[in-house]
Design a protein around this motif. Structure first.
Motif, PDB file in Angstrom:
ATOM      1  N   ILE A  15       0.874  -1.166   0.000  1.00 31.78           N
ATOM      2  CA  ILE A  15       0.000   0.000   0.000  1.00 31.78           C
ATOM      3  C   ILE A  15       0.914   1.219   0.000  1.00 31.78           C
ATOM      4  O   ILE A  15       1.655   1.465   0.947  1.00 31.78           O
ATOM      5  N   GLU A  16       0.863   1.947  -1.083  1.00 30.86           N
ATOM      6  CA  GLU A  16       1.760   3.078  -1.281  1.00 30.86           C
ATOM      7  C   GLU A  16       1.127   4.386  -0.806  1.00 30.86           C
ATOM      8  O   GLU A  16       1.817   5.260  -0.289  1.00 30.86           O
TER       9      GLU A  16
ATOM     10  N   TYR B 215      -8.021  -0.012   6.195  1.00 29.71           N
ATOM     11  CA  TYR B 215      -6.673   0.108   5.634  1.00 29.71           C
ATOM     12  C   TYR B 215      -5.948   1.338   6.175  1.00 29.71           C
ATOM     13  O   TYR B 215      -4.727   1.307   6.365  1.00 29.71           O
ATOM     14  N   SER B 216      -6.676   2.420   6.441  1.00 33.08           N
ATOM     15  CA  SER B 216      -6.039   3.615   7.009  1.00 33.08           C
ATOM     16  C   SER B 216      -5.458   3.311   8.387  1.00 33.08           C
ATOM     17  O   SER B 216      -4.335   3.702   8.698  1.00 33.08           O
ATOM     18  N   LYS B 217      -6.229   2.610   9.218  1.00 32.84           N
ATOM     19  CA  LYS B 217      -5.744   2.251  10.554  1.00 32.84           C
ATOM     20  C   LYS B 217      -4.554   1.299  10.461  1.00 32.84           C
ATOM     21  O   LYS B 217      -3.538   1.495  11.130  1.00 32.84           O
ATOM     22  N   ALA B 218      -4.671   0.285   9.604  1.00 27.67           N
ATOM     23  CA  ALA B 218      -3.567  -0.669   9.445  1.00 27.67           C
ATOM     24  C   ALA B 218      -2.319   0.029   8.904  1.00 27.67           C
ATOM     25  O   ALA B 218      -1.195  -0.250   9.346  1.00 27.67           O
TER      26      ALA B 218
ATOM     27  N   ASP C  22      -1.514   3.282   9.238  1.00 28.61           N
ATOM     28  CA  ASP C  22      -0.948   4.115  10.304  1.00 28.61           C
ATOM     29  C   ASP C  22      -0.204   3.271  11.341  1.00 28.61           C
ATOM     30  O   ASP C  22       0.870   3.658  11.804  1.00 28.61           O
ATOM     31  N   ASP C  23      -0.787   2.123  11.703  1.00 25.74           N
ATOM     32  CA  ASP C  23      -0.124   1.222  12.652  1.00 25.74           C
ATOM     33  C   ASP C  23       1.214   0.733  12.096  1.00 25.74           C
ATOM     34  O   ASP C  23       2.215   0.672  12.819  1.00 25.74           O
ATOM     35  N   ALA C  24       1.237   0.375  10.830  1.00 30.74           N
ATOM     36  CA  ALA C  24       2.478  -0.098  10.209  1.00 30.74           C
ATOM     37  C   ALA C  24       3.528   1.009  10.199  1.00 30.74           C
ATOM     38  O   ALA C  24       4.697   0.773  10.535  1.00 30.74           O
ATOM     39  N   LEU C  25       3.119   2.221   9.819  1.00 24.69           N
ATOM     40  CA  LEU C  25       4.067   3.338   9.792  1.00 24.69           C
ATOM     41  C   LEU C  25       4.630   3.646  11.181  1.00 24.69           C
ATOM     42  O   LEU C  25       5.809   3.977  11.308  1.00 24.69           O
ATOM     43  N   SER C  26       3.792   3.526  12.201  1.00 26.77           N
ATOM     44  CA  SER C  26       4.268   3.820  13.563  1.00 26.77           C
ATOM     45  C   SER C  26       5.333   2.822  14.021  1.00 26.77           C
ATOM     46  O   SER C  26       6.084   3.106  14.943  1.00 26.77           O
ATOM     47  N   HIS C  27       5.399   1.667  13.358  1.00 24.79           N
ATOM     48  CA  HIS C  27       6.412   0.661  13.676  1.00 24.79           C
ATOM     49  C   HIS C  27       7.486   0.566  12.582  1.00 24.79           C
ATOM     50  O   HIS C  27       8.222  -0.415  12.511  1.00 24.79           O
TER      51      HIS C  27
ATOM     52  N   LEU D 168       3.177  -1.966   4.621  1.00 24.37           N
ATOM     53  CA  LEU D 168       1.969  -2.778   4.645  1.00 24.37           C
ATOM     54  C   LEU D 168       1.733  -3.364   3.258  1.00 24.37           C
ATOM     55  O   LEU D 168       1.640  -2.630   2.274  1.00 24.37           O
ATOM     56  N   PHE D 169       1.653  -4.691   3.197  1.00 24.97           N
ATOM     57  CA  PHE D 169       1.420  -5.390   1.942  1.00 24.97           C
ATOM     58  C   PHE D 169       0.071  -6.093   1.981  1.00 24.97           C
ATOM     59  O   PHE D 169      -0.380  -6.524   3.037  1.00 24.97           O
TER      60      PHE D 169
END
Length: 82
Positions: free
Chosen positions: A18-19, A51-54, A56-61, A65-66
């Protein structure tokens, strides 16, 4: 590369990163850098929130996200309603 091997590789690598997420337009931009492909999908309000929540969660770590994307049907696999 023979066609059988090429078909196998293309069928086996359907993970897209997800770009970008455009919540206002309910659009996800997916990228497959291996095959130099970019796809923009329109999704529902519920899906864009998911997808927005997922994302944001991925970016915070510090993660990417694929999702598994079925190019022939134009859908993300795994979030489909059965």
């Amino acid at each position: 590369m023979d066609n059988l091997l090429k078909d196998y590789i293309e069928e086996s690598f359907d993970l897209y990163m997800i770009e970008e997420i455009n919540a206002e337009a309910n659009e996800l931009t997916l990228a497959n850098y291996i095959f130099d492909k970019t796809v923009t999908l329109r999704v529902s309000d519920d899906e864009i929130r998911f997808y927005s929540k997922a994302f944001d969660d991925a970016l915070s770590h510090n993660m990417f996200l694929f999702v598994e994307y079925d190019e022939k049907r134009g859908v993300i696999i795994g979030r489909q309603k059965i």
